[in-house]
Design a protein around this motif. Sequence first.
Motif, PDB file in Angstrom:
ATOM      1  N   GLY A  50       0.834  -1.206   0.000  1.00 52.31           N
ATOM      2  CA  GLY A  50       0.000   0.000   0.000  1.00 52.31           C
ATOM      3  C   GLY A  50       0.867   1.253   0.000  1.00 52.31           C
ATOM      4  O   GLY A  50       0.623   2.191  -0.776  1.00 52.31           O
ATOM      5  N   MET A  53       2.499   1.743  -3.285  1.00 53.96           N
ATOM      6  CA  MET A  53       1.556   2.275  -4.266  1.00 53.96           C
ATOM      7  C   MET A  53       1.416   3.785  -4.088  1.00 53.96           C
ATOM      8  O   MET A  53       1.449   4.542  -5.071  1.00 53.96           O
ATOM      9  N   ALA A  79      -2.927   4.059 -10.999  1.00 48.07           N
ATOM     10  CA  ALA A  79      -3.165   3.386  -9.730  1.00 48.07           C
ATOM     11  C   ALA A  79      -4.659   3.172  -9.518  1.00 48.07           C
ATOM     12  O   ALA A  79      -5.113   2.065  -9.215  1.00 48.07           O
ATOM     13  N   PHE A  83      -6.324  -0.523  -9.659  1.00 53.03           N
ATOM     14  CA  PHE A  83      -7.019  -1.055  -8.486  1.00 53.03           C
ATOM     15  C   PHE A  83      -8.441  -1.460  -8.856  1.00 53.03           C
ATOM     16  O   PHE A  83      -8.893  -2.567  -8.555  1.00 53.03           O
ATOM     17  N   ALA A  87      -9.823  -5.302  -8.919  1.00 52.91           N
ATOM     18  CA  ALA A  87     -10.915  -5.669  -8.013  1.00 52.91           C
ATOM     19  C   ALA A  87     -12.127  -6.153  -8.800  1.00 52.91           C
ATOM     20  O   ALA A  87     -12.770  -7.145  -8.443  1.00 52.91           O
TER      21      ALA A  87
ATOM     22  N   ALA C 470      -0.856  -0.989  -7.540  1.00 48.82           N
ATOM     23  CA  ALA C 470      -2.254  -0.863  -7.118  1.00 48.82           C
ATOM     24  C   ALA C 470      -2.975  -2.183  -7.273  1.00 48.82           C
ATOM     25  O   ALA C 470      -3.798  -2.572  -6.432  1.00 48.82           O
ATOM     26  N   ALA C 471      -2.642  -2.898  -8.346  1.00 45.92           N
ATOM     27  CA  ALA C 471      -3.307  -4.178  -8.567  1.00 45.92           C
ATOM     28  C   ALA C 471      -2.874  -5.187  -7.509  1.00 45.92           C
ATOM     29  O   ALA C 471      -3.694  -5.926  -6.961  1.00 45.92           O
ATOM     30  N   ALA C 474      -4.598  -4.404  -4.422  1.00 42.21           N
ATOM     31  CA  ALA C 474      -5.976  -4.890  -4.457  1.00 42.21           C
ATOM     32  C   ALA C 474      -6.020  -6.373  -4.136  1.00 42.21           C
ATOM     33  O   ALA C 474      -6.888  -6.846  -3.396  1.00 42.21           O
TER      34      ALA C 474
END
Lengths: 114, 516, 574
Positions: A50, A53, A79, A83, A87, C470-471, C474
């Motif tokens: 985290g 990122m 980013a 994400f 997801a 970011a992936a 996640a």
Amino acid sequence: MTTAKTSKKANTKPAAPRKPAHDEGVHPVARPFLWLVSDKVRKGFLYFIGIAMILSMTADFLINRHGHFHFEERIGFFAFFGFAAFAFVVLMGWPLRRATGRDEDYYPESTEDD
Amino acid sequence: MSALLIADFLAWMPAWLLMQTAALLVVTPLLSGPIALILSRGRLAWIWAVVISLATFALTLILYAQVLEHGSVQYAFGDWAPPLGITYNIDALNMLILLIVAGMGVLSVFYGLPSVLKEIAPRDQAPFFAAFLLCLTGLLGVTITGDAFNVFVFLEISSISTYILIAMGGKQDRRALTASFSYLVLGTIGATFFVIGIGLLYMATGTLNMADITAQLHLRGDDRVVRAAFAFIVIGLGLKTAMFPLHTWLPNAYAYSPTVVGAFLASTATKVAFYAMVRFTLGVFLPDSPFNHAFLGFVLTPMAVAAMIICSVQALYQTDLRKLLAYSSVAQLGYMLLGLSIGTAAGVSAGLLHLFNHALLKGGLFMGLGIFALTYGVRQVQDLRGLGKTMPVTAAAFTVCGLSLIGAPFFAGFVSKYYLITAALEHGWWWAVIAILASSVLAIFYVGRMLEAMYLHPAPKTKGRSKKARTTKAPVLAIAPLVVLAVANIWFFFDASLPKGLADAAAMALLGGGAP
Amino acid sequence: MTEFFAAPVNPAWIILAAGLLIAALPWHSARKAVMLLSPVVALFFWLKMNAFGTFAPIDIDTIGAGIQTFRFDGLSRIWGLIFIIAAFLNALYALHDRDRLQDAMSVLYGGAAMAAVFAGDLITLFVFWEMTAFTSVFLIWRTGTAAARNAGIRYLLMHIGSGVLLLAGAVLLHAQTGSWAFEHIGLEAGLAGWLILIGFGIKAAFPLLHSWLQDAYPKATITGAVVLSAFTTKMAIYALARGYAGTEILIYVGVIMALFPVFFAVIENDLRRVLSFSINNQLGFMVVGIGIGTSLGINGAAAHAFADVLFKGLLFMSMGAVLYRTGTTKASELGGLFRSMPITAFFCLIGAGSISAFPFLSAFVTKALILAAVADEGHWIIWLALVFASAGVLEHAGIKIPYFSFFAHDSGRRVKEAPWNMLVAMGIAAFLSIFIGVNHRWLYALLPYANDYEPYTLGHIVGQMQLLLAAIFAFALLMRLGWYPSEKRMTILDVDWFWRKPGKALGQWVYAIIARLWAHALRGLDKALSGVSAILATFLSPDGAFSRSFPAGAVAGWAAAFLTLALLAVYMAG
């Protein structure tokens, strides 16, 4: 082998309790890396990644990314997009599995598999 | 072969040889026939026949070089100018046939020794080679000559020697004698028709020289005598060609003659007669005269198609291998006749090309059967069982020729069928295409039957004797020509320029212009 | 002798000859030596090629055209090289395998794919196109299970169909243009263009035509899957790049290809099947590049195909090693294997990083070409979709493969590290993946068109790192929350369901009906036929009327009658 086994036992905890002694039969090359699967590292990983990122996003303030499209140049575009995409892909797995998942020997021939 | 190379080759040849090639080509085997008779012992006569057939083939090649260099070659006997004396006239059309006849002559002689030694009584062996050389003479003569009556003479030389050759199968199978006799009767009828036709033609034109006849026909126009001459000649030749339904002499003649004779005749005799038919219908008579069209369209075409279908079915029914191949030959002659009856340059060229390819493949098939017959006494389709294992080389070469007969891609037979189909389509004869395809499908089945027996069935058990049979080796002398033919069947798929060039040139010369 | 070495030699012949030799050689070690050496010899001849052109054409006047078996140009050069490399890696990877048939077939398969790439005309292409199908199917069948056998048959049927479509299209095209040459085809060619496109599309696993891939590859043998992953689909990509560059519909086809496997790969349990989906997804990127059709797009497709053979091969090799040692590639039964197979795990991570396009690994410098080509043409939706798919790639190939096999919860399996030959093969593939990532100029110089694209800009690196981090974040988050669909043993349906279930039932029903009708018809036909065949036999059988030995007199009369007929015909004429 056996001496190494006992010495390592202290600082690594078995990830799966039902397993044989944790480092039994561990390849010598793998020994120095067993800490990677310690509980601390496992828990810390989420925060570590985290922070990484967020750092990569802050880089956007320092440099000017030139993209082909204007939206691409927004701060942290990749980013956020990454994400969300990731997801979405993962979460779509639930309904998709409900729709297309079948018993393993759904096709009669696959019982002979393996 | 580059033009330069040919010129060099010709320059290197002695002048007298070049001058007399055409005459020597016929005279050499003609005079050597009687000599073979004197040699009295089979092997000695065989060596003599080998030498002579090689010489003949060499002469043919020299002649071929000359034809390539000059387009055509004229030779006048005794320097008598054409309309009076006998002339030899060699162009692309008969060059193609000469190559086949001389080439198959060489291969057959090489192939023939084991067959002759086994199948023919010792005292008949030397006469056999004598008759063989005379037969070769006759076939070459028919092809090379430019004189209509001369055609008859050589036709008779070849026919009479053929009767003898077939009858020599009598030691093996007495039916050879009746086969020879019935061929004698029919052959004589054919020759008679032919000579009557020539007589009528002489009556109408006053000349026997082919080129001169054509010139006279141009002047004279068409009348009943000419038409009657035409009918007699084509039916006479049709008998010799084994044109359906006048083919009935052929299956027995091929089936009961000595194996080497079957192989040689199947690839040469009917081909030469077909050549004569093409020469007379399109070369001597005027190709665009109405009776010619009527004959090609209303007589030849239905007979060609009938042969292709009916005789293929008939081949399917045969149990005797050589009869199977014989009926297949009649069916394949149907292809050639169809090419002729299409009447365009493309059609005639395709017919001639098929003639060339068929000579190679059918010669190979008969040779293969002959080898099987010599080693295992194979006569029936079911006797082929297991030969794919026990005689792999012969079986493989036989298979190549068989696939070529079907017209499978990568084999020569495909090329000529392809051109024949194209020619038929160009002419708008789609129904002929259907007939060709149907006949090819039938060919798949009758060839398939043989191949199936050869490869998919185990050799029959013969108590104790199988061991002895297995040690019987096929003579190399017999296998070598077969392998040559098998290779040729593949070669002429990839490079068909030799026969195609000659066939195209021939068709163009006969029908004038009109790109094939 | 010097002239012999000076003449251009098609490297594919070397491999094909080696394949035949291997089939014939009775000694195991000799076979392996030939297998390893033949790509080296082929590489020698590839290196020797210093000019583009078409070499040693064969003229077959029957079909009215020259057969051009060796066209060496910018496009075939790079494909030839990567196939040579793949052939070598495959040989190394299969060094321990004692399977003569499989060795021979895999080498012949590689040789056929290479020959197809060097083909200058559609006939040659067709021949080797079909040959890849007939040889490669053995790599599936050699698994020996009923499932593999059936999958092999399904595979073969689709691939033969592909070849038939190609041939039909080629014949049509020849009828239109009079040429067999394999140049740009495009959909302007009408039906011919469509037929060939679908033929190529089957092998390139276009959506709805793709199921053979996910069906067959996971059922192939351990070494077989590695071999398969290299050739068939990449050969199809080459064919598309040659024949359909700039065909717009390919952009959309490619995007769908890149997207849909991403979702299926999440829930798939068999990791080799996940990799099969991954092939499909990567092909999608290449197809988009071809659809764009600019020099940048084609370069991208070529470069990505090159990189893909290496990293996808690497991933298949690592999963093969896992299968070899543990006997399974089911994610639900694996985990924690890095303890016993750390080197394999390391190479697998290199492969996973490469395919996910981490900076300084291969896909980073190749996929960027395709994305840039898309962006240059202003297709922003397509571009977004591809970035989306890239996140998906990271999910299934970048994380799922290594995580569930080597890390995750410890399955307790303690096995031996992979055999040395597998490790060396993986090592070389991993090295090359890094080499390309770092030394991208080397690869760019091999591309069909001049290329001055620069992937290593700060912006590009930062953007890519944002996406990847970011992936991964996640992923970690979803795992922590327990929202990640846990690995379950199950069968995931694909389009092949349509022919394996309702299609099969329908087929069986129709078959039963037809069988019944047929029986009825046969009975009727039998009666009719026995009549006909009796008639035919009467005339044509050896004892039949037409086949008997006629008395000579009868035939003489017959000849006279025929002469009369001819005379009539001749007299009646005009």
